[in-house]
Design an enzyme around this catalytic site. Structure first.
Site, PDB file in Angstrom:
ATOM      1  N   MET A  30       0.812  -1.213  -0.023  1.00  6.40           N
ATOM      2  CA  MET A  30      -0.008   0.108   0.035  1.00  6.40           C
ATOM      3  C   MET A  30       0.991   1.107  -0.009  1.00  6.40           C
ATOM      4  SD  MET A  30      -3.371  -0.927   2.053  1.00  6.40           S
ATOM      5  CE  MET A  30      -2.809  -0.718   3.595  1.00  6.40           C
ATOM      6  N   LEU A  33       6.637   3.265   1.687  1.00  4.86           N
ATOM      7  CA  LEU A  33       7.407   1.968   1.796  1.00  4.86           C
ATOM      8  C   LEU A  33       8.707   2.151   2.855  1.00  4.86           C
ATOM      9  CD1 LEU A  33       7.995   1.028  -2.124  1.00  4.86           C
ATOM     10  CD2 LEU A  33       6.268   0.203  -0.383  1.00  4.86           C
ATOM     11  N   HIS A  34       9.091   1.209   3.470  1.00  2.00           N
ATOM     12  CA  HIS A  34      10.189   0.792   4.504  1.00  2.00           C
ATOM     13  C   HIS A  34      10.872  -0.010   4.135  1.00  2.00           C
ATOM     14  CE1 HIS A  34       7.732  -1.881   6.515  1.00  2.00           C
ATOM     15  NE2 HIS A  34       6.917  -1.118   6.492  1.00  2.00           N
ATOM     16  N   GLN A  35      11.992  -0.196   5.097  1.00  5.61           N
ATOM     17  CA  GLN A  35      13.110  -1.424   4.968  1.00  5.61           C
ATOM     18  C   GLN A  35      12.424  -2.785   4.791  1.00  5.61           C
ATOM     19  OE1 GLN A  35      16.034  -0.769   3.479  1.00  5.61           O
ATOM     20  NE2 GLN A  35      16.213  -3.034   3.621  1.00  5.61           N
ATOM     21  N   HIS A  37       9.574  -3.549   3.361  1.00  7.63           N
ATOM     22  CA  HIS A  37       9.156  -3.686   1.828  1.00  7.63           C
ATOM     23  C   HIS A  37      10.307  -4.034   1.047  1.00  7.63           C
ATOM     24  CE1 HIS A  37       5.651  -1.168   3.304  1.00  7.63           C
ATOM     25  NE2 HIS A  37       4.960  -1.795   3.025  1.00  7.63           N
ATOM     26  N   ASP A 152       2.582  -9.289   9.480  1.00  6.99           N
ATOM     27  CA  ASP A 152       0.998  -9.681   9.188  1.00  6.99           C
ATOM     28  C   ASP A 152       0.897 -10.946   9.221  1.00  6.99           C
ATOM     29  OD1 ASP A 152       0.284  -6.516   8.740  1.00  6.99           O
ATOM     30  OD2 ASP A 152       1.648  -6.870   7.182  1.00  6.99           O
ATOM     31  N   SER A 187       6.698  -0.627  10.166  1.00  7.58           N
ATOM     32  CA  SER A 187       5.474  -0.598   9.812  1.00  7.58           C
ATOM     33  C   SER A 187       5.172   0.681   9.249  1.00  7.58           C
ATOM     34  CB  SER A 187       4.570  -0.661  10.848  1.00  7.58           C
ATOM     35  OG  SER A 187       3.183  -0.389  10.612  1.00  7.58           O
ATOM     36  N   ARG A 189       2.478   2.493   9.624  1.00  8.48           N
ATOM     37  CA  ARG A 189       1.831   3.137  10.553  1.00  8.48           C
ATOM     38  C   ARG A 189       2.577   3.800  11.487  1.00  8.48           C
ATOM     39  NH1 ARG A 189      -2.535  -0.574   8.779  1.00  8.48           N
ATOM     40  NH2 ARG A 189      -4.358   0.822   8.100  1.00  8.48           N
TER      41      ARG A 189
HETATM   42  O1  PAF Z   1       0.094  -5.674   3.696  1.00 10.77           O
HETATM   43  C1  PAF Z   1      -0.704  -4.849   2.883  1.00 10.77           C
HETATM   44  O2  PAF Z   1       0.264  -3.892   2.919  1.00 10.77           O
HETATM   45  C2  PAF Z   1      -1.879  -5.039   2.337  1.00 10.77           C
HETATM   46  O3  PAF Z   1      -2.729  -5.533   3.194  1.00 10.77           O
HETATM   47  C3  PAF Z   1      -1.846  -5.885   0.826  1.00 10.77           C
HETATM   48  C4  PAF Z   1      -1.390  -6.898   1.167  1.00 10.77           C
HETATM   49  C5  PAF Z   1      -0.910  -4.975  -0.052  1.00 10.77           C
HETATM   50  C6  PAF Z   1      -3.067  -5.843   0.389  1.00 10.77           C
HETATM   51  O4  PAF Z   1      -3.896  -4.344  -0.067  1.00 10.77           O
END
Ligand code: PAF
Length: 281
Positions: A30, A33-35, A37, A152, A187, A189
């Site tokens: 979504m 982006l952080h480390q 990702h 997650d 995260s 967030r």
């Molecule tokens: O983990 C996330 O960033 C989201 O839930 C995902 C998997 C991209 C789906 O929108």
């Protein structure tokens, strides 16, 4: 790295790669982006010749009072990070490309197992939104392999279950959580935390370490959880849930289970943080 909002561009490129006999990895995100990702993108190189990343803040997985509008959109910065990480193709669709009829008319995917408890209980409809978008993105990108963060934990199980139940020909890889030096899980967030809160947020990981160590020393699960909840409440968290479950099935931990996972969700200031820790007893 090529960037597109169009489904047909993704299909054309991936079809060409497949015709050349190349493998395709996919990292859905979504954005912001952080480390964590970036590690998914870097690890994807082990599994495929080309890497597709998506950035789409998916309205279907946000509840009415959640942070969809305020969710950080940092597209330019994200794009630079993905170029540096070696991604080949970035899919950044708009909501009307993904949900042209609107959400109310959208066909959806629901995973009954795991979907309604823990985060699913606190965020009704969340995993229906996740399963639907991930399924849709899988159909658009048609990857051989897709990578998701283990932070997650429940989401990863929902996606693995969906892939198995719907016989999707995609390998799902869970990648280890990336943490700050303090232990705080990275995260998107975390950006909602003030500097002081960020410092205190590390106590969530400390609480999980303590639970694992207590249980390994024979302290009953409920007692270990209760002590940890008290600790992080004193630090300023509002606990949503802290539970110890079977790491394989996410069912309530039974005395015979040796592979366990601590799953936790708690609010600190404006942020709802989730984390987990697997351990053996
Ligand atoms: O983990 C996330 O960033 C989201 O839930 C995902 C998997 C991209 C789906 O929108």
């Amino acid at each position: 790295m090529k960037t597109t909002a169009l489904i047909k561009d993704i299909r054309t490129q991936v079809t060409q790669w497949k015709r050349e006999g190349k493998r395709v990895a996919f990292v859905p995100t979504m954005g912001n982006l952080h480390q964590g990702h970036i590690t998914l993108v870097e690890q994807a190189k082990q599994y495929a010749d080309h890497i597709v990343v998506s950035i789409f803040v998916n309205p279907m997985q946000f509840g009415q009072n959640e942070d969809f509008d305020g969710y950080p959109r940092t597209y330019e910065r994200d794009s630079q990070k993905l170029i540096a990480a070696g991604a080949d193709l970035l899919f950044m669709p708009t909501p009307d490309i993904i949900y042209p009829k609107g959400l109310a008319q959208q066909t959806y995917v629901e995973v009954p197992e795991f979907g309604d408890e823990l985060c699913g209980a606190s965020r009704p409809g969340h995993f229906k939104g996740v399963a639907t978008i991930v399924n849709k993105l899988f159909n658009i990108v048609q990857p051989d392999v897709a990578l998701f963060g283990r932070k997650d934990f429940q989401q990863l199980l929902v996606i693995k279950t969906m892939v198995e139940d719907l016989s999707l020909p995609i390998e799902i890889i869970g990648v280890e959580t990336i943490r700050e030096a303090s232990g705080l899980a990275m995260s998107s967030r975390n950006g909602y935390l003030t500097e002081g809160e960020k410092h205190r947020a590390a106590s969530l990981k400390q609480a999980m370490d303590q639970i694992a160590s207590d249980i390994q020393q024979g302290i009953p699960i409920e007692q270990a959880i209760s002590a940890a909840s008290q600790y992080i409440t004193q630090v300023g968290f509002r606990v949503d849930y802290i539970e110890v479950r079977s790491a394989k099935t996410l069912a309530k931990a039974q005395p015979s289970d040796s592979e366990l996972v601590i799953v936790a969700a708690a609010y600190l200031g404006k942020a709802r943080l989730i984390d987990n820790q697997c351990f053996n007893r």
